[in-house]
Design a protein around this motif. Sequence first.
Motif, mmCIF file in Angstrom:
data_model
loop_
_atom_site.group_PDB
_atom_site.id
_atom_site.type_symbol
_atom_site.label_atom_id
_atom_site.label_comp_id
_atom_site.label_asym_id
_atom_site.label_seq_id
_atom_site.Cartn_x
_atom_site.Cartn_y
_atom_site.Cartn_z
ATOM 1 N N UNK A 44 -1.432 -10.835 -2.554
ATOM 2 C CA UNK A 44 -2.770 -11.085 -2.053
ATOM 3 C C UNK A 44 -3.380 -9.922 -1.313
ATOM 4 N N UNK A 45 -2.747 -8.782 -1.431
ATOM 5 C CA UNK A 45 -3.262 -7.636 -0.702
ATOM 6 C C UNK A 45 -4.119 -6.732 -1.563
ATOM 7 N N UNK A 46 -4.130 -7.005 -2.850
ATOM 8 C CA UNK A 46 -4.809 -6.079 -3.747
ATOM 9 C C UNK A 46 -6.306 -6.086 -3.542
ATOM 10 N N UNK A 47 -6.814 -7.235 -3.123
ATOM 11 C CA UNK A 47 -8.271 -7.323 -3.046
ATOM 12 C C UNK A 47 -8.798 -6.740 -1.753
ATOM 13 N N UNK A 48 -7.921 -6.661 -0.769
ATOM 14 C CA UNK A 48 -8.391 -6.214 0.531
ATOM 15 C C UNK A 48 -8.519 -4.706 0.513
ATOM 16 N N UNK A 49 -9.594 -4.238 1.057
ATOM 17 C CA UNK A 49 -9.775 -2.799 1.181
ATOM 18 C C UNK A 49 -9.852 -2.445 2.654
ATOM 19 N N UNK A 50 -9.326 -1.315 2.973
ATOM 20 C CA UNK A 50 -9.333 -0.912 4.372
ATOM 21 C C UNK A 50 -7.937 -0.981 4.931
ATOM 22 N N UNK A 51 -7.580 0.066 5.629
ATOM 23 C CA UNK A 51 -6.201 0.176 6.087
ATOM 24 C C UNK A 51 -5.843 -0.901 7.083
ATOM 25 N N UNK A 52 -6.744 -1.168 8.014
ATOM 26 C CA UNK A 52 -6.404 -2.081 9.105
ATOM 27 C C UNK A 52 -6.132 -3.479 8.576
ATOM 28 N N UNK A 53 -6.978 -3.936 7.664
ATOM 29 C CA UNK A 53 -6.789 -5.293 7.156
ATOM 30 C C UNK A 53 -5.519 -5.403 6.334
ATOM 31 N N UNK A 54 -5.265 -4.364 5.552
ATOM 32 C CA UNK A 54 -4.049 -4.395 4.749
ATOM 33 C C UNK A 54 -2.825 -4.425 5.652
ATOM 34 N N UNK A 55 -2.868 -3.632 6.709
ATOM 35 C CA UNK A 55 -1.756 -3.636 7.651
ATOM 36 C C UNK A 55 -1.600 -5.002 8.292
ATOM 37 N N UNK A 56 -2.721 -5.631 8.593
ATOM 38 C CA UNK A 56 -2.638 -6.981 9.153
ATOM 39 C C UNK A 56 -1.924 -7.919 8.196
ATOM 40 N N UNK A 57 -2.298 -7.831 6.937
ATOM 41 C CA UNK A 57 -1.651 -8.687 5.933
ATOM 42 C C UNK A 57 -0.157 -8.423 5.866
ATOM 43 N N UNK A 58 0.169 -7.158 5.885
ATOM 44 C CA UNK A 58 1.587 -6.801 5.803
ATOM 45 C C UNK A 58 2.337 -7.358 7.004
ATOM 46 N N UNK A 59 1.720 -7.237 8.159
ATOM 47 C CA UNK A 59 2.367 -7.745 9.367
ATOM 48 C C UNK A 59 2.569 -9.242 9.257
ATOM 49 N N UNK A 60 1.532 -9.933 8.784
ATOM 50 C CA UNK A 60 1.674 -11.383 8.624
ATOM 51 C C UNK A 60 2.794 -11.727 7.672
ATOM 52 N N UNK A 61 2.865 -10.980 6.589
ATOM 53 C CA UNK A 61 3.897 -11.260 5.598
ATOM 54 C C UNK A 61 5.285 -11.067 6.191
ATOM 55 N N UNK A 62 5.474 -9.960 6.896
ATOM 56 C CA UNK A 62 6.789 -9.700 7.488
ATOM 57 C C UNK A 62 7.136 -10.781 8.498
ATOM 58 N N UNK A 63 6.149 -11.175 9.294
ATOM 59 C CA UNK A 63 6.413 -12.227 10.270
ATOM 60 C C UNK A 63 6.778 -13.537 9.590
ATOM 61 N N UNK A 65 -0.639 6.667 -0.614
ATOM 62 C CA UNK A 65 0.221 6.270 -1.728
ATOM 63 C C UNK A 65 1.163 5.150 -1.306
ATOM 64 N N UNK A 66 1.745 5.286 -0.115
ATOM 65 C CA UNK A 66 2.679 4.264 0.338
ATOM 66 C C UNK A 66 1.964 2.958 0.616
ATOM 67 N N UNK A 67 0.749 3.060 1.136
ATOM 68 C CA UNK A 67 -0.001 1.830 1.369
ATOM 69 C C UNK A 67 -0.251 1.109 0.050
ATOM 70 N N UNK A 68 -0.480 1.875 -0.989
ATOM 71 C CA UNK A 68 -0.694 1.232 -2.288
ATOM 72 C C UNK A 68 0.548 0.474 -2.726
ATOM 73 N N UNK A 69 1.697 1.107 -2.557
ATOM 74 C CA UNK A 69 2.938 0.416 -2.930
ATOM 75 C C UNK A 69 3.095 -0.873 -2.148
ATOM 76 N N UNK A 70 2.809 -0.792 -0.866
ATOM 77 C CA UNK A 70 2.939 -1.977 -0.026
ATOM 78 C C UNK A 70 1.968 -3.051 -0.467
ATOM 79 N N UNK A 71 0.803 -2.634 -0.866
ATOM 80 C CA UNK A 71 -0.180 -3.621 -1.310
ATOM 81 C C UNK A 71 0.326 -4.385 -2.518
#
Lengths: 357, 169
Positions: A226-245, A215-221
């Motif tokens: 640009x995270x909505x299309x990505x599926x898979x936890x690892x890739x989404x986390x990568x995107x989030x990390x990039x965004x924060x950086x 559920x929380x991953x969905x909120x973060x997406x």
Amino acid sequence: MESNAGTKETRSNLTASDGGEVTAFESLQFTDEIHRLILAPTTDNSSSFTALLELPPPQAVELLHSPDSPKLIAASPPNVEDFQGSFRFPSNSGLIERDARFSLFSGEANNSNEKRNSPESKNVSANPEKNVKSEPAETESSQPLVSDPTVEKRSIKRKDRENKVKGSTKKSKTVANENSEDAEKLPYVHVRARRGQATDSHSLAERARREKINARMKLLQELVPGCNKISGTALVLDEIINHVQSLQRQVEFLSMRLAAVNPRIDFNLDSVFTSESGSLMDSNFPSLVMPAIWPEVQGNGHRQQYQHQWHLDTLQQPVWGREEVCNNYITPENSLLTYDSSANSATLQANHLKMEL
Amino acid sequence: MDLQNMNPSSLKSRFATRFLRALTKINAQKPISSSSSREIFQRYRRIKVAADKSMAYSVRSRRSWSRATLWRLRTRSPRSRLATLARRSSVKTRTTRAASHGATVVDRKSHGKENKEDGGVEAEELRELVPGGEAMDLCNLLDETAHYIKCLTTQVQVMRTIANLYSLH
């Protein structure tokens, strides 16, 4: 069908306290619910508590007294007072809810003829769907926002499972039969598990945790573009990390820019506010409509409050109080007519800031 | 159009007022005319600290990351040796950032995976990014990350506006 109605109500009340953290309010609700269950007039020669489980009373009592079913609500009604003292965690109420739902399976399979399997499974799957639909509607009204996706996810998962149940044929029926038979034979029924899933307490807790995390991953997406299309936890986390950086780097660049840009301005905001003369306020300026720089300009009538707070907070200058009369954009031409350029730029600057913030 | 309709106690306005106050203080301290690179670098660092500080203060202690940021800011370089010792022995942070970052990463990877079943390597990276993230499980980490992203976005917006204003003149 009083027992049915009572069941639905209690189940929905249980789900009301499901999902998310147990707040004091929810625990109070739970207590009240349990008290109501205990004190309610019995229907059909059984307490509504046992009607909840839809098992014949002796089995239900046995069930309640089962020593190693730590996740059921309480031992027996007299022990509910003890239960009040030690509250269970949300995962348990989730289990109880599944518990009740599964007992719907076993109960109805028990009560009806076991020969009538296909209509049984259909009935069974039809009922929980109705319950499922009513549950989100009820929970939404009484839940904080965060637990909503969790509960809805759970109900959505249940619907999916229901569809799977309808699709699968013999295996599920035999499983249901086996489980219902187990329900008859064993003194305690491990009716917490969903169909075809492990009944291990660890795996259930794991599942609850995983649902929370999803559920929380969905909120973060939704937050990260640009995270909505990505599926898979690892890739989404990568995107989030990039965004924060990138956000952190932007902050650094902007602060460097502020450090570099400042020297050019030969005024001090403080000195601006102290040296502002009264006549500046009294003169009329043409009112221009400023483009809204802030994307979220709310439609409240908080202007006066905001200005008041502003001038109390930062400036402590009564000058700003008078400004609310002329909520204007000071054009360079106007100010040049009366004041020297440095003061102009200063006031222009200050007014810019005030307008835009 | 009524421009002053913003919620006076929103995160944005709270941060904006605090940051502007800090900015004016910094401007007042140093003679603005000097523009040597070293001066600019010092100002940059001060401004950055001020930005992080004012954002953390705007959030108060409601969030774990803001608490971690405030704590980190308080125990910074003025009392550096004592600070690092205190940080090492404290329960709050498992590893110190100031200390050898590379060495601890290895430790963290070997221990972190066992202690907390997480999203693997990415979660570790996220923990490094989000202040105070080292001592959280994945569930809370994601919560904190969401709020942290929201606050960072606000910060960037406000700072960009101020920088644009300043650069107009």
